[in-house]
Write an enzyme that holds these catalytic residues in place. Structure first.
Site, PDB file in Angstrom:
ATOM      1  N   ASP A 149      28.724 -12.115  24.292  1.00 46.61           N
ATOM      2  CA  ASP A 149      27.417 -11.507  24.650  1.00 46.61           C
ATOM      3  C   ASP A 149      27.503 -10.061  25.116  1.00 46.61           C
ATOM      4  O   ASP A 149      26.495  -9.528  25.577  1.00 46.61           O
ATOM      5  CB  ASP A 149      26.717 -12.265  25.814  1.00 46.61           C
ATOM      6  N   CYS A 189      10.187 -29.800   9.739  1.00 52.53           N
ATOM      7  CA  CYS A 189      10.089 -29.987  11.201  1.00 52.53           C
ATOM      8  C   CYS A 189       9.505 -28.737  11.871  1.00 52.53           C
ATOM      9  O   CYS A 189       9.806 -27.614  11.481  1.00 52.53           O
ATOM     10  CB  CYS A 189      11.489 -30.277  11.748  1.00 52.53           C
ATOM     11  N   CYS A 237      10.068 -27.573  17.679  1.00 51.40           N
ATOM     12  CA  CYS A 237      10.302 -26.513  18.673  1.00 51.40           C
ATOM     13  C   CYS A 237       9.055 -25.640  18.827  1.00 51.40           C
ATOM     14  O   CYS A 237       8.652 -25.311  19.949  1.00 51.40           O
ATOM     15  CB  CYS A 237      11.512 -25.669  18.287  1.00 51.40           C
ATOM     16  N   CYS A 281       6.883 -25.419  22.437  1.00 50.67           N
ATOM     17  CA  CYS A 281       7.035 -24.229  23.297  1.00 50.67           C
ATOM     18  C   CYS A 281       5.767 -24.044  24.137  1.00 50.67           C
ATOM     19  O   CYS A 281       4.673 -23.870  23.601  1.00 50.67           O
ATOM     20  CB  CYS A 281       7.296 -22.985  22.448  1.00 50.67           C
ATOM     21  N   CYS A 329      13.003 -25.678  23.680  1.00 52.91           N
ATOM     22  CA  CYS A 329      13.115 -25.606  22.215  1.00 52.91           C
ATOM     23  C   CYS A 329      14.489 -26.075  21.718  1.00 52.91           C
ATOM     24  O   CYS A 329      14.679 -26.299  20.524  1.00 52.91           O
ATOM     25  CB  CYS A 329      12.749 -24.223  21.685  1.00 52.91           C
TER      26      CYS A 329
HETATM   27  S1  SF4 Z   1      15.023 -25.692  15.090  1.00 50.92           S
HETATM   28 FE1  SF4 Z   1      12.949 -26.407  15.396  1.00 50.92          FE
HETATM   29  S2  SF4 Z   1      12.157 -26.746  13.338  1.00 50.92           S
HETATM   30 FE2  SF4 Z   1      14.386 -26.614  13.161  1.00 50.92          FE
HETATM   31  S3  SF4 Z   1      15.042 -28.737  13.257  1.00 50.92           S
HETATM   32 FE3  SF4 Z   1      15.161 -27.911  15.341  1.00 50.92          FE
HETATM   33  S4  SF4 Z   1      13.178 -28.427  16.277  1.00 50.92           S
HETATM   34 FE4  SF4 Z   1      12.970 -28.695  14.066  1.00 50.92          FE
HETATM   35  S1  SF4 Z   2      13.034 -20.906  25.666  1.00 50.28           S
HETATM   36 FE1  SF4 Z   2      12.066 -21.705  23.799  1.00 50.28          FE
HETATM   37  S2  SF4 Z   2      10.580 -23.252  24.478  1.00 50.28           S
HETATM   38 FE2  SF4 Z   2      11.162 -22.031  26.251  1.00 50.28          FE
HETATM   39  S3  SF4 Z   2       9.565 -20.468  26.358  1.00 50.28           S
HETATM   40 FE3  SF4 Z   2      11.293 -19.557  25.234  1.00 50.28          FE
HETATM   41  S4  SF4 Z   2      10.849 -19.956  23.095  1.00 50.28           S
HETATM   42 FE4  SF4 Z   2       9.522 -21.302  24.289  1.00 50.28          FE
END
Ligand code: SF4
Ligand code: SF4
Length: 328
Positions: free
Chosen positions: A121, A179, A182, A186, A232
């Protein structure tokens, strides 16, 4: 030399290599152009962008880049009244032990001639993009690198070597399919369609990197989140079947449920340094961490502590408390 032949690798580590040189960084430039980096202005510095575009400039005589993934999946439980922290923050800061794992691997397998330079990083490197083009996975809709065996709970490290190395590539397909878990999960709709994150909306960014007050639009959706956000990652089906990390430093839970929210609200720098020594949480600064605690307290109906803390401190806490207690 083909790198990934005849090298035994521990189960929590994956690696691949690619030639150092010019990279396609179109997505990154677009992300910067949209100002999705929030207040992290260092990300758009010209010198950094030049090196991102050409990885051969990262070290003298560099021929190859070796990309490492380290599994840090672990189960952490947040106790009521302590606030939630991202799972990587429950153990010692990975910047303190991952470089040693990379060094050991580089030296043991003699993967350099005169020297190498490693980054976790810390360099002008788009780690996820490099991991993707070296076939370690695909960048999911949540913007995380997803490896079929390890999922997305991985740290990415990179070593620049003066040895010419290749990997026997098997390109990773995009396995997100239809899918959208995520994106749907969020809380602040921070995930963009092009698989990038708008930091201005992301809870993880705000609780760690933002040095000012967190806007209501975000703080209202934070619940009792205290540092980072794993939502996510947690909802991603690719993390369901993966194994928990066996790395001892990862298993060692030292920082979750360390202090109660009501104590963090009155935290001073000295106790912060003492309690979170060696933790990734230090990145938030003590004022930022205390600000996050006020938000968690407000969202869990404990405004009396928010008021008391803002009376006692004239720093960021007062500013955040004013926003939280504002009548809408
Ligand atoms: S990154 Fe998001 S869209 Fe892709 S498999 Fe995982 S949850 Fe589903
Ligand atoms: S870490 Fe992922 S789920 Fe959490 S606020 Fe940021 S983008 Fe959204």
């Amino acid at each position: 030399m083909i790198l990934d032949q005849d090298i035994s690798v521990p189960p929590d580590l994956k690696f691949s290599s690619l030639r150092a040189g010019i990279q396609s960084t179109e997505n990154y430039s677009r992300w910067l152009g949209n100002r999705y980096q929030g207040s992290m202005s260092y990300l758009s510095k010209e010198e950094r962008v030049i090196k991102i575009n050409d990885t051969s400039l990262l070290a003298e005589g560099s021929k190859s880049m070796i990309v490492f993934l380290l599994n840090y999946k672990k189960h952490t439980i947040s106790r009521e009244g302590y606030g939630k922290i991202a799972s990587y923050a429950s153990f010692k800061d990975y910047h303190k032990f991952f470089p040693d794992i990379i060094d050991e691997f580089m030296i043991k397998n003699e993967l350099f001639l005169n020297g190498y330079k490693s980054y976790v990083d810390t360099g002008p490197i788009l780690e996820r993009g490099q991991a993707r083009i070296s076939s370690l996975g695909w960048v999911g809709k949540n913007s995380m690198l997803i490896n079929q065996q390890l999922g997305s709970y991985t740290f990415i490290g990179v070593s620049i070597s003066d040895l010419s190395l290749d990997s026997s590539f098997v390109p990773s397909p995009d396995l997100c399919g239809t899918c959208t878990r995520c994106i749907d999960s969020c809380p602040t709709s921070a995930i963009n369609k092009d698989r990038t994150i708008d930091s201005n909306l992301c809870i993880s960014y705000h609780t760690i990197e933002n040095r000012g007050a967190i806007p209501k639009l975000v703080s209202d959706r934070m619940g009792d989140m205290l540092f980072g956000c794993d939502i996510c990652n947690d909802v991603c089906p690719w993390n369901r079947q993966t194994k928990e990390s066996s790395i001892p430093q990862v298993q060692d839970d030292v920082f979750s449920n360390k202090m109660k929210l009501e104590d963090i609200a009155f935290l001073d720098k000295e106790s912060f340094d003492l309690n979170y020594k060696g933790s990734a949480i230090k990145r938030a600064t003590f004022e930022g961490f205390a600000r996050n605690a006020l938000i968690a307290l407000h969202n869990t109906g404990r405004d009396e502590i928010v008021k008391e803390s803002s009376k006692r401190f004239s720093d960021l806490r007062r500013e955040q408390a004013a926003l939280l207690l504002e009548k809408s």
